[in-house]
Write a protein that holds these residues in place. Structure first.
Motif, mmCIF file in Angstrom:
data_model
loop_
_atom_site.group_PDB
_atom_site.id
_atom_site.type_symbol
_atom_site.label_atom_id
_atom_site.label_comp_id
_atom_site.label_asym_id
_atom_site.label_seq_id
_atom_site.Cartn_x
_atom_site.Cartn_y
_atom_site.Cartn_z
ATOM 1 N N ALA A 85 0.931 -10.678 9.894
ATOM 2 C CA ALA A 85 0.224 -10.699 8.564
ATOM 3 C C ALA A 85 1.262 -9.927 7.690
ATOM 4 O O ALA A 85 2.448 -9.555 7.913
ATOM 5 C CB ALA A 85 -0.759 -9.244 8.733
ATOM 6 N N THR A 86 0.965 -10.066 6.375
ATOM 7 C CA THR A 86 1.894 -9.440 5.351
ATOM 8 C C THR A 86 1.941 -8.107 5.397
ATOM 9 O O THR A 86 1.101 -7.257 5.859
ATOM 10 C CB THR A 86 1.586 -10.121 4.091
ATOM 11 O OG1 THR A 86 0.447 -9.367 3.419
ATOM 12 C CG2 THR A 86 1.419 -11.597 3.900
ATOM 13 N N VAL A 87 2.948 -7.398 4.643
ATOM 14 C CA VAL A 87 2.945 -6.042 4.426
ATOM 15 C C VAL A 87 1.865 -5.529 3.720
ATOM 16 O O VAL A 87 1.027 -4.619 4.456
ATOM 17 C CB VAL A 87 4.036 -5.481 3.816
ATOM 18 C CG1 VAL A 87 4.179 -4.154 3.373
ATOM 19 C CG2 VAL A 87 5.593 -5.720 4.368
ATOM 20 N N ARG A 88 1.225 -5.958 2.685
ATOM 21 C CA ARG A 88 0.383 -5.378 2.043
ATOM 22 C C ARG A 88 -1.000 -5.689 3.100
ATOM 23 O O ARG A 88 -1.892 -4.650 2.780
ATOM 24 C CB ARG A 88 0.066 -6.431 0.819
ATOM 25 C CG ARG A 88 -1.115 -5.502 0.014
ATOM 26 C CD ARG A 88 -1.088 -6.339 -1.397
ATOM 27 N NE ARG A 88 -2.092 -5.488 -2.156
ATOM 28 C CZ ARG A 88 -3.247 -5.797 -2.659
ATOM 29 N NH1 ARG A 88 -3.940 -6.710 -2.019
ATOM 30 N NH2 ARG A 88 -4.078 -5.200 -3.350
ATOM 31 N N GLU A 89 -1.157 -6.626 3.524
ATOM 32 C CA GLU A 89 -2.340 -6.791 4.479
ATOM 33 C C GLU A 89 -2.542 -5.952 5.754
ATOM 34 O O GLU A 89 -3.566 -5.138 5.848
ATOM 35 C CB GLU A 89 -2.310 -8.249 5.118
ATOM 36 C CG GLU A 89 -2.757 -9.305 4.137
ATOM 37 C CD GLU A 89 -2.435 -10.884 4.640
ATOM 38 O OE1 GLU A 89 -2.880 -11.713 4.044
ATOM 39 O OE2 GLU A 89 -1.695 -10.886 5.646
ATOM 40 N N VAL A 90 -1.527 -5.561 6.272
ATOM 41 C CA VAL A 90 -1.282 -4.417 7.226
ATOM 42 C C VAL A 90 -1.784 -3.013 6.467
ATOM 43 O O VAL A 90 -2.573 -2.351 7.348
ATOM 44 C CB VAL A 90 0.045 -4.170 7.944
ATOM 45 C CG1 VAL A 90 0.248 -3.272 8.909
ATOM 46 C CG2 VAL A 90 0.377 -5.487 8.675
ATOM 47 N N ILE A 91 -1.065 -2.640 5.662
ATOM 48 C CA ILE A 91 -1.467 -1.531 4.889
ATOM 49 C C ILE A 91 -2.839 -1.292 4.307
ATOM 50 O O ILE A 91 -3.619 -0.398 4.714
ATOM 51 C CB ILE A 91 -0.763 -1.256 3.726
ATOM 52 C CG1 ILE A 91 0.851 -1.227 3.914
ATOM 53 C CG2 ILE A 91 -0.949 -0.005 2.903
ATOM 54 C CD1 ILE A 91 1.829 -1.018 2.926
#
Length: 239
Positions: A85-91
């Motif tokens: 997943a992307t960084v933003r999706e993980v956060i």
């Protein structure tokens, strides 16, 4: 303000007492280190704080916070490091831990995720794949995810394991910034005693048959500290 109070706490693991008669408090704004050899009950205590395991004796009381309002960063494993997943999706996925049950994230949840990215200086890599990040970047993302879940208290389990000295120092600075500037209460389990004591203000040390709870200054005068550091002021240990 007390957030967590443990009195006479005894917890068991597979029917055997992990530790006995432990008492300590966590107040708003604290930075607490939990130390002890492997097998001393640190992981069992974490399960108790998170409401995943009941005490065999004594009590854990919460005031102004619930276990669901604690942002938890477990030790990294292979699955976490390869998260697709992307960084933003993980956060943003951290919002699910705070009770987001709908099929879509709300505007407020997205704003919270963006704010957490800002706090940990992750805006420039927000679209990158998590699996392509360095170990230090991944830990920053996972801390931001934990913050997204709960900004009052962070419970961090060995957050600097496997990181080089430069990245470790950067991560400690970020955690300290969250504590001092943003008011997040920090509970950190670590074997990195030398660095950990530079930033913490309180220590809980678990050991067979006994425990210590007090300030860092008090701790450095104890036998617990001397045993872990070999008597050196800047020592460390590994288990």
């Amino acid at each position: 303000m007390k957030l967590i109070e443990c009195q006479g706490l005894t917890m068991s693991y597979e029917g055997v007492a992990a530790f006995n008669d432990v008492s300590f408090t966590v107040e708003s704004g604290d930075y607490l280190l939990i130390l002890g050899e492997n097998g001393s009950g640190k992981s069992t205590l974490v399960k108790g704080i998170l409401g995943l395991k009941e005490a065999a004796a004594g009590r854990i009381e919460f005031d102004g916070i619930t276990p669901r309002q604690i942002g938890y960063l477990p030790q990294q494993n292979v699955i976490q490091k390869d998260f697709p997943a992307t960084v933003r999706e993980v956060i943003l996925s951290g919002c699910l831990g705070a009770g987001g049950l709908g099929p879509f994230y709300t505007k407020k949840q997205k704003e919270t995720a963006d704010e957490c990215m800002h706090h940990l200086h992750l805006e420039d890599i927000r679209k990158k794949s998590f699996r392509d990040l360095s170990g230090g970047q991944q830990q920053r993302v996972l801390i931001a995810r934990a913050l997204c879940a709960a900004d009052k208290m962070l419970l961090l389990d060995e957050p600097v394991t496997g990181l080089d000295a430069v990245v470790t120092a950067e991560l400690y600075d970020l955690i300290s910034h969250l504590n001092e500037v943003h008011g997040a209460t920090i509970i950190m389990i670590t074997h990195d005693i030398a660095n950990g004591l530079k930033y913490a203000d309180k220590v809980l040390h678990l050991a067979a048959g006994s425990s210590f709870f007090g300030t860092v200054e008090e701790y450095t005068g104890t036998e617990f500290y001397r045993n872990l550091t070999g008597g050196g002021a800047n020592g460390g240990y590994s288990c």
